[in-house]
Scaffold this active site. Structure first.
Site, PDB file in Angstrom:
ATOM      1  N   GLU A  66       0.869  -1.277  -0.108  1.00  0.00           N
ATOM      2  CA  GLU A  66       0.105   0.081  -0.081  1.00  0.00           C
ATOM      3  C   GLU A  66       0.861   1.269   0.035  1.00  0.00           C
ATOM      4  OE1 GLU A  66      -3.982   1.815   2.072  1.00  0.00           O
ATOM      5  OE2 GLU A  66      -2.581   0.710   3.305  1.00  0.00           O
ATOM      6  N   GLU A  98     -12.159   2.434   3.675  1.00  0.00           N
ATOM      7  CA  GLU A  98     -11.341   3.085   4.795  1.00  0.00           C
ATOM      8  C   GLU A  98     -11.301   4.664   4.997  1.00  0.00           C
ATOM      9  OE1 GLU A  98      -6.964   1.177   6.022  1.00  0.00           O
ATOM     10  OE2 GLU A  98      -7.027   2.430   4.147  1.00  0.00           O
TER      11      GLU A  98
END
Length: 309
Positions: free
Chosen positions: A185, A283
């Site tokens: 990520e 998220e």
């Protein structure tokens, strides 16, 4: 009409009216709390996103999320849950035919680890990845998330990249035994995570190409990438073969879509048209508090999911 029959008929009418009222109320409640229309893409709210409506229990959260038309969930803290709860989560998701987004295998934004050529770090990464395989067995998860941590100001950048590639290959060799994907990520350093090694999509793709393993993928966090480099659709296309999942959040503020500058309706249509079948983890926070804020979040996803399929 005799008085006795009048009373009897009136009572029956009252009962019918009461039943009709109850049915209407039930239907109204059902309209508010349930939505059978499935979303076009697998937007995945986190377990706890709807705690005001669903409470704290993960299973109740999964049921509520499914009831609103979502077909996936994510849980960053999945590895920290008991094996028993992991199994319950996996069983409930299987029962409802829902997917599970990436769970965190290892991510420490305050340490240097993957950029180093350290034996202890390698053993830690091996242990974490091996543990992730057990979580996969219990939950049916297909994807785990990993980040390389901080960069080292005293080491040449290319040497750090080599170390990240070698450490990631070690993890992927373990994950590949069961087909678990590990997504790297990239995170922004301007607002949330100063000092991190991995920040951009081209950098993440370079690592994936170098690792050269089917388990090595990228999670494209559209909130972070809007801050770091923009060009969201262009980078989606250029990295498409390596994207294993998406994270969602509008900018500025990291709240639900429609609250910031990102045109999520266009982006989601683009992802849908490319045939994406993975998860898009929600998220982010909520722009409003309480039950009202939770329902506003669902409404926002309905809005951006209204593109022509």
């Amino acid at each position: 009409m005799k008085r006795r029959n009048f009373i009897k008929n009136t009572a029956a009418s009252g009962m019918a009216l009461t039943g009709l009222t109850a049915m209407t109320a039930a239907a109204t409640t059902e309209t508010v709390s349930s939505n059978s229309a499935k979303f076009k893409l697998k937007y995945a709210p986190g377990l706890g996103t709807f705690r005001e409506n669903a409470g704290q229990d993960p299973i109740d959260n999964i049921k509520f999320i499914a009831d609103q038309g979502f077909t996936a969930v994510f849980d960053n803290g999945l590895m920290g849950r008991s094996p028993e709860m992991q199994e319950k989560i996996g069983n409930e998701l299987a029962r409802l035919g829902m997917d599970l987004g990436p769970f965190i295998v290892y991510a420490d934004h305050g340490k240097k680890y993957m950029v180093t050529n350290d034996t202890e770090v390698k053993e830690l990464l091996k242990a974490k990845t091996t543990e992730a395989l057990e979580v996969q067995k219990r939950t049916g998860a297909k994807t785990g998330l990993i980040t390389p941590g901080l960069y080292d100001e005293r080491m040449d950048w290319d040497y750090q990249t080599i170390n990240v590639v070698e450490n990631m290959r070690i993890c992927c060799d373990i994950a590949g035994k069961t087909g678990l994907e590990l997504v790297l990520e990239p995170l922004n350093h301007q607002v949330n995570h100063p000092g991190l090694f991995l920040t951009k999509m081209p950098q993440a793709k370079l690592i994936c190409v170098a690792v050269n393993h089917p388990s090595c993928k990228i999670v494209d966090d559209l909130y972070h990438q809007q801050i770091t480099e923009g060009n969201l659709i262009m980078n989606i296309d250029l990295c498409w073969d390596y994207i294993g999942a998406f994270h969602i959040g509008d900018n500025p503020g990291r709240k639900e879509p429609t609250t910031g500058e990102i045109n999520y309706k266009n982006i989601f249509k683009h992802i849908y048209d490319k045939g994406y079948n993975g998860t898009l983890c929600c998220e982010h926070g909520k722009s409003k508090q309480g039950k009202e804020g939770e329902m506003a979040l669902i409404k926002a996803y309905r809005q951006v999911d209204s593109f022509d399929a």
